[in-house]
Design a protein around this motif. Structure first.
Motif, mmCIF file in Angstrom:
data_model
loop_
_atom_site.group_PDB
_atom_site.id
_atom_site.type_symbol
_atom_site.label_atom_id
_atom_site.label_comp_id
_atom_site.label_asym_id
_atom_site.label_seq_id
_atom_site.Cartn_x
_atom_site.Cartn_y
_atom_site.Cartn_z
ATOM 1 N N ILE A 140 0.814 -1.219 0.000
ATOM 2 C CA ILE A 140 0.000 0.000 0.000
ATOM 3 C C ILE A 140 0.846 1.267 0.000
ATOM 4 C CG2 ILE A 140 -0.338 0.156 2.498
ATOM 5 C CD1 ILE A 140 -2.977 0.878 -0.221
ATOM 6 N N VAL A 141 2.010 1.257 0.634
ATOM 7 C CA VAL A 141 2.864 2.445 0.625
ATOM 8 C C VAL A 141 3.282 2.790 -0.797
ATOM 9 C CG1 VAL A 141 5.039 1.195 1.074
ATOM 10 C CG2 VAL A 141 4.834 3.602 1.712
ATOM 11 N N ILE A 142 3.513 1.807 -1.615
ATOM 12 C CA ILE A 142 3.921 2.051 -3.006
ATOM 13 C C ILE A 142 2.728 2.509 -3.840
ATOM 14 C CG2 ILE A 142 4.855 0.943 -5.088
ATOM 15 C CD1 ILE A 142 6.633 -0.708 -3.095
ATOM 16 N N VAL A 143 1.559 1.963 -3.574
ATOM 17 C CA VAL A 143 0.341 2.412 -4.263
ATOM 18 C C VAL A 143 0.078 3.885 -3.945
ATOM 19 C CG1 VAL A 143 -2.153 2.095 -4.470
ATOM 20 C CG2 VAL A 143 -0.656 0.090 -4.329
ATOM 21 N N LEU A 144 0.218 4.260 -2.676
ATOM 22 C CA LEU A 144 0.006 5.661 -2.291
ATOM 23 C C LEU A 144 1.085 6.568 -2.867
ATOM 24 C CD1 LEU A 144 -1.266 5.253 1.371
ATOM 25 C CD2 LEU A 144 -2.597 5.824 -0.683
ATOM 26 N N ARG A 145 2.311 6.071 -2.951
ATOM 27 C CA ARG A 145 3.360 6.850 -3.624
ATOM 28 C C ARG A 145 2.963 7.089 -5.082
ATOM 29 N NH1 ARG A 145 8.295 3.665 -3.644
ATOM 30 N NH2 ARG A 145 9.042 5.352 -4.957
ATOM 31 N N ALA A 146 2.434 6.068 -5.728
ATOM 32 C CA ALA A 146 1.995 6.221 -7.119
ATOM 33 C C ALA A 146 0.844 7.227 -7.218
ATOM 34 C CB ALA A 146 1.575 4.874 -7.696
ATOM 35 N N LEU A 147 -0.046 7.207 -6.254
ATOM 36 C CA LEU A 147 -1.162 8.155 -6.254
ATOM 37 C C LEU A 147 -0.664 9.591 -6.079
ATOM 38 C CD1 LEU A 147 -4.211 8.417 -6.492
ATOM 39 C CD2 LEU A 147 -4.355 8.123 -4.013
ATOM 40 N N SER A 148 0.451 9.769 -5.371
ATOM 41 C CA SER A 148 1.011 11.116 -5.185
ATOM 42 C C SER A 148 1.512 11.715 -6.497
ATOM 43 C CB SER A 148 2.139 11.099 -4.148
ATOM 44 O OG SER A 148 3.344 10.594 -4.691
ATOM 45 N N HIS A 149 1.615 10.924 -7.535
ATOM 46 C CA HIS A 149 2.061 11.424 -8.837
ATOM 47 C C HIS A 149 1.109 12.463 -9.409
ATOM 48 C CE1 HIS A 149 4.438 7.431 -9.500
ATOM 49 N NE2 HIS A 149 5.003 8.223 -8.611
ATOM 50 N N VAL A 150 -0.125 12.463 -8.918
ATOM 51 C CA VAL A 150 -1.096 13.463 -9.363
ATOM 52 C C VAL A 150 -0.522 14.867 -9.153
ATOM 53 C CG1 VAL A 150 -3.366 14.467 -8.861
ATOM 54 C CG2 VAL A 150 -3.106 11.985 -9.025
ATOM 55 N N VAL A 151 0.217 15.067 -8.068
ATOM 56 C CA VAL A 151 0.761 16.388 -7.739
ATOM 57 C C VAL A 151 1.757 16.845 -8.804
ATOM 58 C CG1 VAL A 151 2.124 17.688 -6.052
ATOM 59 C CG2 VAL A 151 0.407 16.047 -5.261
ATOM 60 N N PHE A 152 2.800 16.056 -9.052
ATOM 61 C CA PHE A 152 3.808 16.511 -10.021
ATOM 62 C C PHE A 152 3.249 16.516 -11.434
ATOM 63 C CE2 PHE A 152 5.041 12.020 -10.779
ATOM 64 C CZ PHE A 152 5.296 12.034 -12.140
ATOM 65 N N ALA A 153 2.350 15.592 -11.738
ATOM 66 C CA ALA A 153 1.780 15.537 -13.091
ATOM 67 C C ALA A 153 0.949 16.784 -13.393
ATOM 68 C CB ALA A 153 0.935 14.279 -13.254
ATOM 69 N N TYR A 154 0.130 17.185 -12.441
ATOM 70 C CA TYR A 154 -0.712 18.363 -12.654
ATOM 71 C C TYR A 154 0.135 19.626 -12.776
ATOM 72 C CZ TYR A 154 -4.183 21.988 -12.042
ATOM 73 O OH TYR A 154 -4.955 23.109 -12.219
ATOM 74 N N ILE A 155 1.044 19.829 -11.833
ATOM 75 C CA ILE A 155 1.880 21.040 -11.852
ATOM 76 C C ILE A 155 2.771 21.059 -13.093
ATOM 77 C CG2 ILE A 155 3.764 22.248 -10.662
ATOM 78 C CD1 ILE A 155 2.395 21.309 -8.010
ATOM 79 N N GLY A 156 3.381 19.919 -13.411
ATOM 80 C CA GLY A 156 4.221 19.847 -14.603
ATOM 81 C C GLY A 156 3.442 20.104 -15.883
ATOM 82 N N ALA A 157 2.247 19.558 -15.969
ATOM 83 C CA ALA A 157 1.418 19.768 -17.171
ATOM 84 C C ALA A 157 0.989 21.232 -17.288
ATOM 85 C CB ALA A 157 0.200 18.858 -17.127
ATOM 86 N N LYS A 158 0.712 21.871 -16.153
ATOM 87 C CA LYS A 158 0.355 23.298 -16.192
ATOM 88 C C LYS A 158 1.537 24.122 -16.711
ATOM 89 C CE LYS A 158 -3.047 25.121 -14.554
ATOM 90 N NZ LYS A 158 -4.267 25.605 -15.200
ATOM 91 N N ILE A 159 2.734 23.787 -16.275
ATOM 92 C CA ILE A 159 3.934 24.496 -16.745
ATOM 93 C C ILE A 159 4.139 24.247 -18.239
ATOM 94 C CG2 ILE A 159 6.465 24.593 -16.592
ATOM 95 C CD1 ILE A 159 6.081 23.937 -13.555
ATOM 96 N N LEU A 160 3.968 23.007 -18.660
ATOM 97 C CA LEU A 160 4.199 22.649 -20.058
ATOM 98 C C LEU A 160 3.095 23.140 -20.998
ATOM 99 C CD1 LEU A 160 5.467 18.975 -19.683
ATOM 100 C CD2 LEU A 160 6.787 20.928 -20.532
ATOM 101 N N TYR A 161 1.927 23.420 -20.476
ATOM 102 C CA TYR A 161 0.769 23.729 -21.318
ATOM 103 C C TYR A 161 1.064 24.798 -22.372
ATOM 104 C CZ TYR A 161 -4.116 24.102 -22.606
ATOM 105 O OH TYR A 161 -5.296 24.073 -23.310
ATOM 106 N N ASN A 162 1.693 25.874 -21.989
ATOM 107 C CA ASN A 162 2.002 26.938 -22.952
ATOM 108 C C ASN A 162 3.475 27.019 -23.331
ATOM 109 O OD1 ASN A 162 -0.654 27.991 -23.207
ATOM 110 N ND2 ASN A 162 -0.433 28.905 -21.175
ATOM 111 N N ARG A 163 4.314 26.207 -22.681
ATOM 112 C CA ARG A 163 5.753 26.314 -22.912
ATOM 113 C C ARG A 163 6.388 24.995 -23.347
ATOM 114 N NH1 ARG A 163 8.594 28.251 -17.960
ATOM 115 N NH2 ARG A 163 10.270 28.460 -19.448
#
Length: 188
Positions: free
Chosen positions: A75-98
């Motif tokens: 479960i610790v690894i599953v929750l680590r995988a779920l935390s990817h939402v944070v970097f994915a969202y922020i990274g995609a927002k940065i990449l959206y126009n650049r």
């Protein structure tokens, strides 16, 4: 036009999510030193999704966590995988126009990858810290905090993230103009 764009978003989301679910189940290159795990290419669908849009990146990140759950990871690894939402969202927002500016410059793409890696590693370190301090009953780790949280999870995740980003960038560039045109249609 709206219906066609929504169909494109749904199709790209579904394909990348399916890949994100399957990777933890079938990838033969996997290092598991609990609470750390490093599954080669497990972040590639998430990074590819980030090149399209924040919504697709979040959907694929959630799908990736489902893949780790279905592959019977702890479960610790599953929750680590779920935390990817944070970097994915922020990274995609940065990449959206650049995206083109960042991906066309080796220095900018390396800096972006490292920055996202730090965010990625930080979110995973937070999850593991909750387990380390026994906030979840019966899950406290006995190894040293520095070794488990900072070295295994933190530094390991940054390196793993940067390798997978490089793989995703290679795949993205190798697809050429077709995928670039598709992503422009999705972003409209």
């Amino acid at each position: 036009m709206i219906k066609k764009t929504n169909t494109l978003k749904l199709t790209v989301s579904a394909l990348l999510t399916a890949i994100a679910i399957v990777i933890p189940m079938v990838m033969p290159v996997r290092i598991l030193i609990e609470p750390a795990s490093f599954t080669l290419a497990s972040h590639v669908p998430i990074f590819l999704a980030m090149f399209f849009s924040p919504g697709i990146a979040v959907a694929v990140s959630i799908g990736s966590a489902v893949g780790f759950l279905l592959a019977s990871f702890p479960i610790v690894i599953v929750l680590r995988a779920l935390s990817h939402v944070v970097f994915a969202y922020i990274g995609a927002k940065i990449l959206y126009n650049r995206r083109e500016e960042i991906l066309s410059s080796p220095a900018k793409s390396t800096a972006f990858s490292f920055g996202i890696g730090i965010l990625h590693g930080g979110a995973e370190m937070l999850i593991v810290s909750l387990f380390f301090f026994g906030i979840f009953p019966g899950t406290a780790y006995t190894e040293g905090f520095f070794y488990v949280v900072f070295l295994l999870v933190g530094v390991g995740t940054i390196v793993h993230s940067m390798v997978d980003f490089l793989l995703a960038q290679f795949i993205w560039k190798s697809m050429g103009d077709r995928v670039l045109n598709l992503s422009k249609k999705i972003q409209k």
